[in-house]
Motif scaffolding. Structure first.
Motif, short mmCIF file in Angstrom:
data_model
loop_
_atom_site.label_atom_id
_atom_site.label_comp_id
_atom_site.label_asym_id
_atom_site.label_seq_id
_atom_site.Cartn_x
_atom_site.Cartn_y
_atom_site.Cartn_z
N MET A 103 -1.77 29.45 40.34
CA MET A 103 -0.52 28.98 40.96
C MET A 103 0.66 29.84 40.52
N PRO A 104 1.75 29.86 41.32
CA PRO A 104 2.90 30.73 41.01
C PRO A 104 3.57 30.38 39.68
N SER A 105 4.36 31.34 39.18
CA SER A 105 5.08 31.13 37.92
C SER A 105 6.00 29.92 37.99
N GLU A 106 6.65 29.71 39.13
CA GLU A 106 7.55 28.58 39.29
C GLU A 106 6.82 27.26 39.07
N TYR A 107 5.59 27.19 39.55
CA TYR A 107 4.76 26.00 39.35
C TYR A 107 4.49 25.79 37.86
N LYS A 108 4.11 26.85 37.16
CA LYS A 108 3.82 26.74 35.73
C LYS A 108 5.05 26.27 34.96
N ILE A 109 6.21 26.85 35.28
CA ILE A 109 7.44 26.47 34.59
C ILE A 109 7.79 25.01 34.89
#
Length: 275
Positions: A103-109
């Motif tokens: 999943m994208p970095s924004e999701y992880k954050i």
């Protein structure tokens, strides 16, 4: 830095301070770096929740009814039950990052921020429990959220529908009712602290559900569902997990709208009016 190794340690650990430290490390790293996962990474399917070492796990039907908030023990059972939900939510938020590495970095954050919030919520409630003379693990708990995470482990769309968009959203329905029941007892210092904590939790849980809503809709698009069919997909998932028959005595229309639900969905969930 291998954040997936750190996340695994955080999820397994029963030490809240360890979870807090590892979550902060992962969040800071994700904000500053693009995360890529090794092709050979396979997330573990955890056999038991991290709180199993602290808590006596029982069937939900075996949990004692929480009616008496006048005594310290009665109030402590309520605080403990809410603390358990927040503790469970920590591991679920961490698992949302750990289990779906592509999943994208924004999701992880987003989900590491959620985990940080849940840790803070748990520590607030833990402090109230301590003042009442109890600790986390002194009362039996159920593992419903852990089971839901296991059942959705292989399907991230189901995970976003079931955990934030169903279970956390259901918390938005319940919290104002609990606060209302406690309000006439706010002269009690611990009750006042609990009410204050519940207000903070409530406001931040709206954001958590909104994040779940955002990623559920993102995944619907990614998986090729036609625009405008997200509601149909959502209710198909709830039906598959046999959650549509659950009784909802109150549906919090305004909080659910703020979190991304449509009026059509809210009415299907049991609200009489929504505009």
């Amino acid at each position: 830095m291998n954040i997936f190794s750190l996340l695994e340690r955080a999820i397994i650990s029963d030490d809240i301070l360890m979870k807090e430290e590892l979550t902060a490390q992962c969040l800071e790293y994700c904000i500053q770096n693009e995360i890529r996962c090794d092709d050979d990474f396979t997330p573990l399917l955890f056999s038991k929740p991290s709180y199993a070492s602290k808590c006596h796990i029982v069937d939900p039907r075996e949990l004692p009814a929480r009616k008496d908030f006048e005594s310290k023990e009665g109030l402590a059972t309520l605080v403990h039950a809410i603390a358990h939900i927040e503790y469970s939510a920590i591991d679920l938020a961490l698992d949302a990052v750990y289990r779906y590495p592509d999943m994208p970095s924004e999701y992880k954050i987003d989900w590491l921020e959620v985990a940080s919030d849940e840790i803070r919520h748990f520590k607030m409630l833990q402090s109230i429990l301590t003042e009442l003379g109890y600790k986390y693990g002194d009362f039996p708990v159920h593992c419903g959220l852990f089971d839901a995470a296991k059942h959705t482990a292989k399907n991230i769309l189901d995970r976003m529908a079931i955990i934030p968009r169903y279970y956390e959203a259901s918390g938005l329905d319940v919290s104002p009712q609990i606060i209302k029941k406690l309000d006439n007892k706010r002269k009690n210092l611990q009750v006042k602290k609990l009410i204050d904590a519940l207000h903070i939790i409530y406001d931040e849980e709206i954001d958590h559900v909104h994040k779940g809503d955002k990623w559920f809709k993102f995944l619907c698009k990614e998986e090729g569902h036609k625009e405008g069919t997200e509601e149909q997909v959502y209710f198909e998932i709830l039906e598959r997990y046999q959650l549509l028959s659950k009784h909802r005595p109150h549906v919090n229309v305004e909080a659910r709208k703020e979190a991304g639900f449509s009026c059509s969905e809210i009415k299907k969930l049991g609200a009489k009016e929504c505009s």
